[in-house]
Write an enzyme that holds these catalytic residues in place. Structure first.
Site, PDB file in Angstrom:
ATOM      1  N   ASN A 117       0.724  -1.191   0.094  1.00 30.25           N
ATOM      2  CA  ASN A 117      -0.092   0.423   0.394  1.00 30.25           C
ATOM      3  C   ASN A 117       0.755   1.477  -0.047  1.00 30.25           C
ATOM      4  O   ASN A 117       2.232   1.667   0.748  1.00 30.25           O
ATOM      5  CB  ASN A 117      -0.697   0.109   1.088  1.00 30.25           C
ATOM      6  CG  ASN A 117      -2.086  -1.381   1.288  1.00 30.25           C
ATOM      7  OD1 ASN A 117      -2.382  -1.401   0.086  1.00 30.25           O
ATOM      8  ND2 ASN A 117      -2.353  -1.401   2.847  1.00 30.25           N
ATOM      9  N   ASP A 123       0.495   4.326   1.588  1.00 24.14           N
ATOM     10  CA  ASP A 123       0.073   5.425   2.998  1.00 24.14           C
ATOM     11  C   ASP A 123      -0.014   6.858   2.532  1.00 24.14           C
ATOM     12  O   ASP A 123       1.377   7.217   2.756  1.00 24.14           O
ATOM     13  CB  ASP A 123       1.104   4.625   4.251  1.00 24.14           C
ATOM     14  CG  ASP A 123       0.803   2.921   4.694  1.00 24.14           C
ATOM     15  OD1 ASP A 123      -0.352   2.733   4.263  1.00 24.14           O
ATOM     16  OD2 ASP A 123       1.320   3.254   5.264  1.00 24.14           O
ATOM     17  N   LYS A 170       1.044  -3.739   4.777  1.00 23.52           N
ATOM     18  CA  LYS A 170       1.324  -4.873   5.868  1.00 23.52           C
ATOM     19  C   LYS A 170       2.265  -5.556   5.639  1.00 23.52           C
ATOM     20  O   LYS A 170       2.838  -6.118   5.806  1.00 23.52           O
ATOM     21  CB  LYS A 170      -0.024  -5.797   6.598  1.00 23.52           C
ATOM     22  CG  LYS A 170      -0.360  -4.752   7.809  1.00 23.52           C
ATOM     23  CD  LYS A 170      -2.155  -5.563   8.800  1.00 23.52           C
ATOM     24  CE  LYS A 170      -3.067  -5.350   8.965  1.00 23.52           C
ATOM     25  NZ  LYS A 170      -2.304  -4.050   9.947  1.00 23.52           N
ATOM     26  N   GLU A 226      -4.711  -8.717   4.172  1.00 21.17           N
ATOM     27  CA  GLU A 226      -5.867  -7.639   3.252  1.00 21.17           C
ATOM     28  C   GLU A 226      -5.583  -7.788   2.091  1.00 21.17           C
ATOM     29  O   GLU A 226      -5.367  -7.136   0.750  1.00 21.17           O
ATOM     30  CB  GLU A 226      -4.614  -6.739   3.633  1.00 21.17           C
ATOM     31  CG  GLU A 226      -4.358  -5.731   4.584  1.00 21.17           C
ATOM     32  CD  GLU A 226      -3.605  -4.340   4.970  1.00 21.17           C
ATOM     33  OE1 GLU A 226      -3.878  -3.471   5.750  1.00 21.17           O
ATOM     34  OE2 GLU A 226      -2.411  -4.373   4.414  1.00 21.17           O
ATOM     35  N   THR A 272       0.711 -10.359  20.496  1.00 18.05           N
ATOM     36  CA  THR A 272       0.784  -9.071  20.989  1.00 18.05           C
ATOM     37  C   THR A 272       0.606  -8.057  22.626  1.00 18.05           C
ATOM     38  O   THR A 272      -0.763  -7.977  21.892  1.00 18.05           O
ATOM     39  CB  THR A 272       1.558  -8.219  20.305  1.00 18.05           C
ATOM     40  OG1 THR A 272      -0.156  -8.096  18.991  1.00 18.05           O
ATOM     41  CG2 THR A 272       2.407  -8.994  18.377  1.00 18.05           C
ATOM     42  N   ASP A 306       5.329   6.727  16.318  1.00 19.48           N
ATOM     43  CA  ASP A 306       3.520   7.012  15.694  1.00 19.48           C
ATOM     44  C   ASP A 306       3.983   4.893  15.767  1.00 19.48           C
ATOM     45  O   ASP A 306       4.908   4.551  15.533  1.00 19.48           O
ATOM     46  CB  ASP A 306       4.380   6.770  14.106  1.00 19.48           C
ATOM     47  CG  ASP A 306       3.335   6.764  13.488  1.00 19.48           C
ATOM     48  OD1 ASP A 306       1.956   6.115  13.576  1.00 19.48           O
ATOM     49  OD2 ASP A 306       3.541   7.069  12.020  1.00 19.48           O
ATOM     50  N   ASP A 348       3.804  -5.023  11.902  1.00 17.05           N
ATOM     51  CA  ASP A 348       4.682  -5.005  11.203  1.00 17.05           C
ATOM     52  C   ASP A 348       5.434  -5.303  11.220  1.00 17.05           C
ATOM     53  O   ASP A 348       6.425  -7.086  10.814  1.00 17.05           O
ATOM     54  CB  ASP A 348       4.270  -4.442   9.609  1.00 17.05           C
ATOM     55  CG  ASP A 348       2.291  -4.335   9.456  1.00 17.05           C
ATOM     56  OD1 ASP A 348       1.447  -5.279  10.250  1.00 17.05           O
ATOM     57  OD2 ASP A 348       1.900  -3.106   9.880  1.00 17.05           O
TER      58      ASP A 348
HETATM   59  O1  RIB Z   1      -0.396  -1.809   9.446  1.00 17.57           O
HETATM   60  C1  RIB Z   1      -0.664  -1.080   9.192  1.00 17.57           C
HETATM   61  C2  RIB Z   1      -0.461  -0.610   8.047  1.00 17.57           C
HETATM   62  O2  RIB Z   1      -1.461  -1.211   7.865  1.00 17.57           O
HETATM   63  C3  RIB Z   1      -0.242   0.136   7.166  1.00 17.57           C
HETATM   64  O3  RIB Z   1       1.150   0.082   6.536  1.00 17.57           O
HETATM   65  C4  RIB Z   1      -1.382   0.680   5.624  1.00 17.57           C
HETATM   66  O4  RIB Z   1      -0.910   1.004   5.168  1.00 17.57           O
HETATM   67  C5  RIB Z   1      -2.237  -0.572   6.563  1.00 17.57           C
HETATM   68  O5  RIB Z   1      -2.035  -1.656   6.046  1.00 17.57           O
END
Ligand code: RIB
Length: 291
Positions: free
Chosen positions: A11, A13, A40, A139, A203, A228, A234
């Site tokens: 993705n 972001d 992810k 996803e 977790t 953040d 991930d």
């Molecule tokens: O886990 C974080 C991710 O979730 C982000 O990078 C976003 O793209 C979503 O997939």
């Protein structure tokens, strides 16, 4: 030493920083906007490569500039993109992320090309070996997740299944994974679903992580060290997979994963140096370079 094969999402972001999240029906102005690498699957691939694993990314991007920039970025981070397909009909996946002053985020994912990943991709899927670790998240279409898990299982490879974002899955699929990885929220939803996992790693943020009764504490950070939390889970999964692929036991793998998760909250965005308009610096010596 096995490889880490990540089958999952890529993705772009779109990250807006705000003082506070808008209420439904309300508009707020962003303090800042960034376009960063995310998804992810790709986040986990980058984390595994940073931890020194040989990593293959199986996924799909659009035939567009973000998709091309992302593929180049993954390659520059040491991830093999031979099995990253291009879908001509869909844009590269996107996630709209809003982060407030308290470092709380909300995320809306628009799957785009990630939805084109299909079950039964024999020509786009690498041959698997018994010492490989196949990493999956939710996803991409669930049919593709199941297909990849079954294929990995047949090859004797280990499956790490991160049930994020949460979806109900049957016990027959969960039982192919060792482990299923869930945060506390996802673990509660899993329990409510009535399905079970024979190997479950939960977790728990500042309270560490537990894998079938074996516990490791979290690395404790002060509030000002937390930039953040996006992508911290991930980073945990990617580092866990890298450790398991090199033959680490549960505690060693959990400790490596906890350290990576803690490190990930210290930078903005889901990946280090995540800006998509420039290539990241090469990995530091000894990181992400095949032996
Ligand atoms: O886990 C974080 C991710 O979730 C982000 O990078 C976003 O793209 C979503 O997939």
């Amino acid at each position: 030493m096995g490889r880490v094969v990540v089958v999952g999402s890529v993705n772009v972001d779109q990250v807006a920083q705000v003082e506070r999240h808008p209420k439904p029906g309300e508009t707020v102005l962003a303090l800042r906007h960034d376009r960063l690498a995310g998804g992810k699957g790709a986040n986990q691939a980058v984390a595994a490569a940073s931890a020194g694993a040989e990593v293959l990314m199986v996924g799909c991007v659009g035939d567009d500039d973000p998709g091309r920039a992302y593929a180049a970025r993954l390659a520059a981070r040491g991830v093999d993109v031979t099995h990253l397909s291009v879908s001509p009909g869909e844009p590269t996946g996107a996630a709209y992320i809003v982060v407030d002053d308290q470092r709380e985020n909300t995320i809306v994912v628009v799957p785009g090309a990630n939805a084109a990943i299909e079950a039964g991709w024999p020509d786009r899927f690498p041959d698997l070996h018994p010492d490989d670790v196949v990493v999956l998240q939710l996803e991409i279409p669930l049919g593709a997740v199941r297909w990849a898990a079954e294929r990995a299982h047949q090859a004797g490879a280990r499956v790490v299944l991160n049930i994020a974002p949460y979806a109900d899955l049957p016990t027959s699929l969960l039982d192919l994974a060792d482990p299923v990885v869930a945060n506390e929220h996802e673990a509660l939803l899993l329990a409510d679903s009535g399905a079970t996992a024979s190997s479950l790693l939960v977790t728990m943020g500042r309270n560490g992580a537990v894998w079938d009764g074996e516990v490791v504490p979290a690395v404790q950070l002060t509030p000002d060290q937390v930039q953040d939390t996006t992508g911290a889970g991930d980073a945990f999964v990617g580092a866990l997979a890298a450790a398991l692929a090199r033959g680490a036991g549960r505690i060693e793998a959990l400790e490596a994963a906890a350290a990576a998760g803690a490190e990930a909250v210290r930078h903005t965005g889901a990946q280090p140096d995540g800006r998509l308009d420039r290539l990241p610096p090469p990995p530091a010596a000894g990181q992400g370079e095949p032996d």
